[in-house]
Design an enzyme around this catalytic site. Structure first.
Site, PDB file in Angstrom:
ATOM      1  N   LYS A  77       0.866  -1.178   0.000  1.00 31.86           N
ATOM      2  CA  LYS A  77       0.000   0.000   0.000  1.00 31.86           C
ATOM      3  C   LYS A  77       0.901   1.225   0.000  1.00 31.86           C
ATOM      4  O   LYS A  77       1.934   1.235   0.696  1.00 31.86           O
ATOM      5  CB  LYS A  77      -0.885  -0.034   1.255  1.00 31.86           C
ATOM      6  N   SER A 152      -9.642   2.133   3.030  1.00 30.36           N
ATOM      7  CA  SER A 152      -8.743   2.854   2.164  1.00 30.36           C
ATOM      8  C   SER A 152      -7.733   1.961   1.429  1.00 30.36           C
ATOM      9  O   SER A 152      -7.116   2.425   0.476  1.00 30.36           O
ATOM     10  CB  SER A 152      -7.971   3.889   2.988  1.00 30.36           C
ATOM     11  N   SER A 176      -9.948  -0.293   7.219  1.00 29.18           N
ATOM     12  CA  SER A 176      -9.373  -0.232   5.865  1.00 29.18           C
ATOM     13  C   SER A 176      -8.666  -1.474   5.351  1.00 29.18           C
ATOM     14  O   SER A 176      -8.273  -1.503   4.194  1.00 29.18           O
ATOM     15  CB  SER A 176      -8.422   0.948   5.759  1.00 29.18           C
TER      16      SER A 176
HETATM   17  N1  GLN Z   1     -13.123   4.395   6.420  1.00 24.48           N
HETATM   18  C1  GLN Z   1     -12.555   4.863   7.641  1.00 24.48           C
HETATM   19  C2  GLN Z   1     -12.148   6.299   7.503  1.00 24.48           C
HETATM   20  O1  GLN Z   1     -12.454   6.883   6.517  1.00 24.48           O
HETATM   21  C3  GLN Z   1     -11.382   4.016   8.023  1.00 24.48           C
HETATM   22  C4  GLN Z   1     -10.190   4.272   7.188  1.00 24.48           C
HETATM   23  C5  GLN Z   1      -9.019   3.442   7.598  1.00 24.48           C
HETATM   24  O2  GLN Z   1      -9.164   2.418   8.259  1.00 24.48           O
HETATM   25  N2  GLN Z   1      -7.853   3.912   7.222  1.00 24.48           N
HETATM   26  O3  GLN Z   1     -11.561   6.870   8.360  1.00 24.48           O
END
Ligand code: GLN
Length: 482
Positions: A77, A152, A176
């Site tokens: 990532k 994400s 995420s």
């Molecule tokens: N979807 C969540 C957010 O927007 C979690 C994102 C994540 O785990 N990085 O914060």
């Protein structure tokens, strides 16, 4: 070749069925071909990968001792710093940032012999649930390219689901790893907070962020986590504790394990079709000898609101370093220092990141600190207590990973709250620092669905064990999009 799991690729490399160069070459060609549609990769490091693969083949031929991931292709990532390779974090702010060092996770996987084929797309600074917030454009779900892959870590999930690469790294602050794994029909585990080093992993919300693997199977996740996990003196929140061997315990029986079903996870808000698939999964696990009991997680409904104070508060502090002075984007011809800060940040950050910074600074401001930030921290403690009480009785907690399968691109972009609610089942584990895994458990109209198991602190080995046993009696994880 690309249809094989990481474990199967490992066996083929060992038996000489194909070489690491052949494997990496094949996957790079495939990635180039499909990335035009999927947009899962933001960089493909072809030259570096092929030269590492060649060296790996030579080392194998020479009969040297080999690491557990020797010659196996993976991708990172784009939140993990990679020495000499651009690390953008999905942002214009870091569009041209080339780190001079590797994140600990990158270093560990590399020393185990893994070969990185490139960096995967993601929501900007890991803020998002759909990969629509990336400066590099939306990632498409390989099961239906009109739909999001989740976020994400959407680039990583799409890359694994599309079999561009057998396994990827990801990070999970509020879901995420697990949510994109569910949307893309693959397996992903968020370890206990402190199990995997955050050194060189660009910070979003430091008390919640945790790195972990995404792969087709629990076994492949175990292979990767074996190398990723471990104490790191360079991360002050890393836990000094002996490593487990996640591969060694995969085959233990599930018989006698007690799994809690939180009443709050099966109430209104959950798609009927997902509820039905979970019931089937429960039956499979019962056949394996697991015992189910109803439990309560009373403060579950407070998790999303508390998260959306804590995470933005921490991000507003973490992202203060991107000011145009030392890292990343700098505006042209600033009038003075204040102008440099303002315009560099205004130009470098996207809308969602700005929204979070504004919410965070507001929640931390002197007049509102007690009303918002302190209150959110109290809720966080209540949520942890609920889990501790539950784990006094049960080994794991089972529920859905997401309230629905992958939604359409654009469907939730105009309504941030609808988007935030997508993480309703994943966020509690982050607030409490607990490990959680998402495993494919069916499909609804051709779209994959994931089930989530949350375990007690440092119970990754048993989570992977149950997930692996479930995967020996089901085949959802073997399905590949057309
Ligand atoms: N979807 C969540 C957010 O927007 C979690 C994102 C994540 O785990 N990085 O914060």
């Amino acid at each position: 070749m690309h249809k094989l799991t990481l474990a199967a690729m490992q066996r083929s490399l060992e038996s000489g069925e194909f070489s690491s160069v052949e494997l990496c070459q094949h996957l790079i060609e495939r990635t180039k071909q499909h990335n035009e549609t999927l947009n899962a990769f933001v960089s493909i490091t072809e030259e570096q990968a092929l030269s590492e693969a060649k060296a790996a083949d030579e080392k194998r031929a020479a009969g040297d001792t080999l690491g557990s991931l020797h010659g196996l292709p993976i991708a990172h990532k784009d939140i993990f710093c990679t020495d000499g390779v651009r690390t953008s974090c999905g942002s214009k702010m870091l569009e041209n940032f080339v780190p001079p060092y590797n994140a600990t996770v990158v270093e560990k996987l590399k020393s185990a012999g893994a070969i990185s084929l490139g960096k995967t797309n993601m929501d900007e600074f890991a803020m998002g649930s759909s990969n629509e917030n990336s400066f590099f454009g939306v990632v498409r779900n390989p099961w239906d390219t009109e739909r999001v892959p989740g976020g994400s870590s959407g680039g990583s999930a799409a890359a694994v689901a599309g079999r561009l690469v057998p396994a990827c790294t990801g990070t999970d602050t509020g879901g995420s790893i697990r949510q994109p794994a569910a949307f893309c029909g693959i397996t992903g585990i968020k370890p206990t907070y402190g199990r995997v080093s955050r050194y060189g992993m660009i910070a979003f919300a430091s008390s919640l962020d945790q790195g972990g693997p995404l792969a087709a199977t629990a076994e492949d996740c175990a292979l990767l986590l074996n190398e990723m996990a471990g104490f790191d003196p360079r991360d002050s929140t890393s836990i000094d504790r002996a490593n487990d061997d996640y591969m060694a315990t995969l085959h233990q029986p599930v018989k006698g394990m007690k799994i809690g079903l939180p009443k709050q996870y099966f109430e209104a808000g959950l798609d009927d079709s997902i509820a039905a698939l979970l019931q089937q999964a429960i039956k499979e696990l019962e056949k394996l000898g697991a015992e189910f009991v109803d439990i309560e997680l009373k403060n579950q409904h407070l998790a999303v609101p508390a998260y959306y104070i804590v995470a933005p508060a921490e991000c507003s502090s973490n992202l203060a370093r991107f000011d145009g002075v030392r890292y990343g984007h700098r505006c042209e011809d600033p009038k003075d220092l204040e102008d440099l800060y303002k315009r560099s940040r205004a130009e470098g950050f996207g809308r969602e990141v700005k929204r979070r910074i504004l919410v965070g600074t507001y929640a931390l401001s002197a007049g509102y600190y007690d009303a918002f930030y302190v209150k959110a921290q109290k809720i966080r403690s209540l949520i942890s207590q609920d889990f501790s009480q539950a784990f006094a009785d049960v080994d794991f907690i089972l529920g859905p990973t997401t309230p629905s399968p992958a939604f359409k691109i654009g469907e939730k972009t105009s309504d941030p709250v609808a988007m935030y609610l997508n993480d309703i089942y994943t966020i509690p584990a982050n607030l409490a620092g607990l490990p959680g895994i998402s495993v494919p458990c069916g499909d609804v109209g051709g779209l994959p669905v994931g089930l989530q198991l949350v375990g007690n602190y440092f119970d990754e080995a048993r989570l992977l064990n149950v997930a692996h046993q479930y995967q020996t009696v089901t085949d959802w994880h073997t399905r590949i999009p057309g």
